[in-house]
Design an enzyme around this catalytic site. Structure first.
Site, PDB file in Angstrom:
ATOM      1  N   HIS A 175      18.719 -19.620  -9.825  1.00 48.56           N
ATOM      2  CA  HIS A 175      18.300 -20.775 -10.598  1.00 48.56           C
ATOM      3  C   HIS A 175      19.377 -21.066 -11.639  1.00 48.56           C
ATOM      4  CE1 HIS A 175      13.660 -20.312  -9.865  1.00 48.56           C
ATOM      5  NE2 HIS A 175      14.126 -21.337  -9.183  1.00 48.56           N
ATOM      6  N   CYS A 206      11.363 -17.213 -17.089  1.00 53.44           N
ATOM      7  CA  CYS A 206      10.468 -17.491 -15.967  1.00 53.44           C
ATOM      8  C   CYS A 206       8.994 -17.270 -16.308  1.00 53.44           C
ATOM      9  CB  CYS A 206      10.788 -16.594 -14.760  1.00 53.44           C
ATOM     10  SG  CYS A 206      12.507 -16.577 -14.257  1.00 53.44           S
TER      11      CYS A 206
END
Length: 253
Positions: free
Chosen positions: A161, A248
């Site tokens: 990511h 996250c």
């Protein structure tokens, strides 16, 4: 200043979550302890923490960041790119609606995960990854520009990511690793460079007066401290096993 954070407790199914790592299966008991320590750290930062119950249908659902992009004025519900994670958004919408009246949605065939979105003041960087495709990135860019934000689409070369390799600490300062150290889109920022052996520490989160960082990365910690930031270290081993980092585990707004 952040006022609110949303987290979700890991479920028993967490040990079956997606991963690209070779770090072994998570220890559920240890993961629960680490998640509780994460919540306590958030509270230390002065935010109100909304704790959602575990969702056994979705092993990765503790990684709530991927379900939405939140700004002070509006929310965008994402469309996660992993098929086994896509339904996580339905369990998040009621919570987000309790805070926001103005909500947008990323529509298929666009995919987008919050881990690919880095906000730097009024400028959003949107990573193109295996989970966020060009259509999803374009939809988000259009929404943000409509709401008078700036947006830049950033193709990823290596990182899972976007925020796996770069974090924003405020004061025009980023923590950068790997491909983002010399990336042209981030030339104008003051950089705290993460050495290759501490790459995991590039994913850290600034919450009000603190920067929360993963434990065990002394070089990066010292650099962040030397830049004038107060740090909180947290053990993250059981989330790292499923490609998860500090950002996250929460939605911060």
């Amino acid at each position: 200043m952040f006022k609110n954070v949303i987290v979700r407790t890991p479920g028993k199914s967490y040990i079956n979550g997606l991963t690209t790592s070779d770090l072994g299966a998570p220890d559920l008991e240890k993961a629960m302890e680490q998640h509780q320590a994460y919540i306590e750290a958030l509270k230390t930062c002065g935010v109100e923490v909304t704790i959602l119950p575990s969702n056994e249908d979705f092993p990765d659902s503790t990684f709530v960041e991927d379900t939405a992009v939140l700004t002070p004025e509006f929310a965008i519900i994402s469309n996660p790119g992993a098929p086994t994670r896509n339904g996580e958004i339905h369990g998040m919408i009621p919570s987000i609606k309790s805070f926001y009246g103005n909500i947008y949605y990323i529509q298929a065939p666009g995919t987008l995960e919050g881990g690919d979105i880095l906000q730097v003041d009024d400028h959003f960087y949107i990573g193109l990854s295996s989970r966020t495709n060009l259509e999803g990135a374009k939809q988000l860019k259009e929404i943000l520009e409509k709401e008078h934000y700036k947006a830049t689409i950033v193709p990823l070369e290596k990182f899972f990511h976007l925020k796996t390799g770069i974090s924003y600490l405020g004061n025009q300062t980023v923590v950068a690793a790997g491909e983002f150290i010399d990336h042209p889109d981030f030339i104008g920022y003051t950089k705290i460079i993460v050495p290759p052996e501490e790459e995991y520490a590039a994913n850290c989160i600034r919450i009000n007066d603190f920067v929360i960082i993963p434990a065990g990365y002394p070089i990066t910690k010292q650099k962040i401290n030397d830049a004038g930031f107060q740090t909180i270290e947290l053990e993250m081993s059981e989330f790292q096993k499923l490609d998860g980092g500090l950002s996250c585990l929460s939605l911060r707004f």
